[in-house]
Design an enzyme around this catalytic site. Structure first.
Site, PDB file in Angstrom:
ATOM      1  N   LYS A   1       0.866  -1.169   0.000  1.00 17.46           N
ATOM      2  CA  LYS A   1       0.000   0.000   0.000  1.00 17.46           C
ATOM      3  C   LYS A   1       0.913   1.232   0.000  1.00 17.46           C
ATOM      4  O   LYS A   1       1.960   1.223   0.642  1.00 17.46           O
ATOM      5  CB  LYS A   1      -0.855  -0.052   1.272  1.00 17.46           C
ATOM      6  CG  LYS A   1      -1.892   1.026   1.399  1.00 17.46           C
ATOM      7  CD  LYS A   1      -2.684   0.802   2.700  1.00 17.46           C
ATOM      8  CE  LYS A   1      -3.728   1.865   2.926  1.00 17.46           C
ATOM      9  NZ  LYS A   1      -4.444   1.680   4.200  1.00 17.46           N
TER      10      LYS A   1
ATOM     11  N   SER B   1      -9.370   1.321   2.910  1.00 19.31           N
ATOM     12  CA  SER B   1      -8.607   2.192   2.050  1.00 19.31           C
ATOM     13  C   SER B   1      -7.617   1.446   1.154  1.00 19.31           C
ATOM     14  O   SER B   1      -7.190   1.983   0.137  1.00 19.31           O
ATOM     15  CB  SER B   1      -7.854   3.231   2.880  1.00 19.31           C
ATOM     16  OG  SER B   1      -6.910   2.612   3.721  1.00 19.31           O
TER      17      SER B   1
ATOM     18  N   SER C   1      -9.036  -1.066   6.809  1.00 18.69           N
ATOM     19  CA  SER C   1      -8.424  -0.839   5.495  1.00 18.69           C
ATOM     20  C   SER C   1      -7.735  -2.048   4.875  1.00 18.69           C
ATOM     21  O   SER C   1      -7.474  -2.070   3.673  1.00 18.69           O
ATOM     22  CB  SER C   1      -7.416   0.308   5.580  1.00 18.69           C
ATOM     23  OG  SER C   1      -8.094   1.508   5.832  1.00 18.69           O
TER      24      SER C   1
END
Lengths: 472, 127
Positions: free
Chosen positions: A77, A152, A176
């Site tokens: 990420k 996310s 997330s």
């Protein structure tokens, strides 16, 4: 394709020279080039030549890289600092930011010979549950291109589902890692707070942030967590507790394991498809020898309000440093969602309101801890949905703060308490959209969750399914 | 890209900034436009009139929603800020040279430097 194979099999094939890391990495790049134009899971693709060179080096020096992750391509990420490779947090504020040092998680993976191939799309600064609040274009769900990949961390999850890489590293503040796992049919471990170092990970909400593995299976996640977990002198909140062997825990018997089934979690807020799928999973656990018992966790409805005080408050403080002086661009480039959260947090922390909001939320946090501690002293795990809704269509969660918050109903509580949680695929709707469930465990007891997840995945095949991608 | 120094680096500790009503609010809290403008100044966020209006509604909605916590009795509860119970984690006050940046590294990502220094916006105003 090779990226379909579990890490254990890939590691064995690499060790026996049946395949090379170069071959594996090249195959991932071929797929990225063919399909990511549509999916848009990457913000930055690491230069192919560099990754191939690294793969060749690992191939040539395999004896010095004994880790099962050596030569395995992975993604992060874009919230992790990676020296020499751009880190944006999906915000134009950091559009050209190249970190001068690496996060501990990245460094550990580099040291064992894993090969970073990309930095992945996300909601800017982690603010969101759909990867729509990104400055780099939405990530499309590989299972349905009109739908969100979750958030996310929608980017890493979509990339794993699309077999662009073998595993990914996510970051979970309120869901997330787990929400995108459920929406992409992958497996992910949100670790106990402090189990994995936060050093060099861009902070969202410091008392809630956790770093963890995402992959196809519980087994793969165990391999990755074993490599990244542990105390780090650079993160004062990382735990000094010894790291157990998660891979050894995988095959532990689940006979007699006690699983709690909180009835409040299966009310009207939950999509009936997801409820039905988890009821089937419940039966599977029983069949495999676990005991599943209905319990009550009445605080559920207060989780989202607690989270939406704590997280915005902490993020308003953490994002205060982005003033464009030492690095990055100005604060005018925060997205609408970023501004909403910074403003809400600043409000909650401002003079006169602190006691009524932040302090109150920290007190309710104590109530949650008490409730979960009691339950997890009697049970080994809690069986919960990941999200109350199916992957949202684009626009559904935007500009509706309350609806956006409710997507986090089942995930935020876990962060508030600090517990580990394993998200695993548990079925598909008749429209071929994936659904997930989570097993929440006691503090630092990731091992039990791996055993339960692995037992479930041995008798189900949801996790083996991958989407049919369309050429971009 | 160019950023307005005026907007981004203004001094925000002004004693003259308007103060919102300092009373703790209950579930019927109304967030006003003046609250939002004040908070934007505190948060150093440059917001337009249109955004201010929108944020008044949205932050107000969120604040009203989270205010449902007020109904939970917590008088005897101690707040938790750290879930694993760590307290005062210290390290030796020693320089770790392996983590030191060269001046070049430290400045590499800055938009505006001068003679090896960061250029910062003016924080004091002339009377």
């Amino acid at each position: 394709m090779l990226a379909d194979l579990p890490i254990s099999v890939l590691a064995q094939k690499l060790k026996r020279s049946e395949i090379t890391s170069e071959q594996l990495v090249a195959e991932c790049y071929d797929r990225i080039e063919a399909y990511d134009g549509t999916i848009n899971s990457f913000i930055t693709v690491v230069d192919r030549k560099k990754a191939i060179e690294r793969a060749k080096f690992i191939d040539a020096h395999r004896e010095t890289f004994p880790s099962p992750l050596a030569g395995i391509p992975y993604v992060m990420k874009d919230a992790y600092l990676t020296k020499g490779v751009r880190t944006t947090a999906a915000s134009k504020i950091l559009d050209a930011f190249i970190a001068p040092y690496s996060s501990t998680v990245h460094q550990k993976l580099e040291n064992v010979g894993a090969i970073l191939i990309g930095k992945m799309n996300m909601d800017a600064w982690g603010h969101g549950a759909s990867t729509e609040n990104t400055d780099y274009g939405v990530t499309k769900n590989p299972w349905g291109s009109d739908r969100s990949a979750g958030g996310s961390g929608g980017g890493p999850a979509a990339a794993i589902a699309s077999r662009f890489c073998v595993f990914g590293i996510g970051e979970d503040t309120g869901g997330s890692i787990r929400n995108p796992a459920a929406w992409n049919n992958i497996t992910a471990m949100k670790v106990t707070y402090g189990r994995v170092s936060r050093y060099g990970a861009i902070a969202y909400a410091s008392s809630l942030d956790t770093m963890g593995p995402t992959a196809k299976t519980a087994e793969d996640c165990a391999f990755v967590l074993e490599a990244i977990a542990g105390y780090d002198a650079y993160d004062a909140t990382s735990s000094q507790k010894p790291v157990p062997s998660y891979t050894k825990a995988l095959d532990k018997s689940i006979k007699g394991k006690k699983i709690a089934f909180p009835t409040e979690f299966y009310g009207d807020a939950l999509d009936p498809n997801i409820k039905e799928a988890i009821l089937v999973a419940r039966d599977i656990f029983v069949k495999e020898g676990a005991e599943v018992t209905d319990v009550s966790l009445p605080l559920l409805e207060y989780g989202v309000p607690v989270y939406y005080i704590l997280a915005p408050s902490e993020t308003s403080s953490n994002l205060g440093r982005y003033d464009g002086v030492r690095y990055g661009n100005g604060r005018d480039l925060f997205t609408k969602e970023n501004m909403r959260r910074i403003m809400t947090g600043t409000y909650a922390l401002s003079s006169g309101y602190y006691d009524a909001y932040y302090k109150k939320a920290q007190k309710v946090r104590s109530l949650f801890i008490k409730e979960y501690e009691k339950l997890l002293s009697e049970y080994d795990a809690i069986l919960s949905p990941v999200t109350p809704i199916m992957p949202s269509k684009f626009g559904e969660l935007l500009d509706d703060p309350i609806k956006n918050m409710m997507a986090d109903l089942y995930t935020v509580i876990v962060n508030i308490v600090g517990l580990p949680s394993l998200a695993i695929p548990c079925g598909f709707t008749k429209d071929n959209l994936p659904m997930g469930m989570q097993l929440v465990g006691a503090m630092f007891d990731e091992s039990t969750l791996f055993a339960l997840g692995n037992a479930y995945q041995k008798v189900t095949d949801w996790h083996t399914r991958s989407p049919n991608l369309v050429n971009s | 890209m160019s950023t307005s120094r005026e907007t981004n680096f203004r001094y925000n500790g002004s004693m003259n900034a308007s103060q919102p009503n300092p009373q703790p609010k209950d579930a019927k809290t109304v967030v006003t436009r003046a609250d939002i403008d004040h908070i934007a100044t505190l948060a150093n966020l440059p917001i337009s009139d249109g955004q201010s209006e929108e944020l008044t509604k949205q932050v107000g909605g969120t604040v009203a929603y989270v205010s449902q916590l007020q109904s939970l009795p917590t008088d005897d509860v101690t707040e938790t800020s750290q879930v694993t119970g760590l307290e005062n984690v210290f390290r030796e006050d020693e320089i770790d040279t392996s983590r030191m940046f060269t001046q070049e590294e430290a400045l590499a990502n800055a938009k505006n430097t001068y003679n090896g220094f960061f250029v910062v916006g003016r924080v004091l105003e002339e009377k």
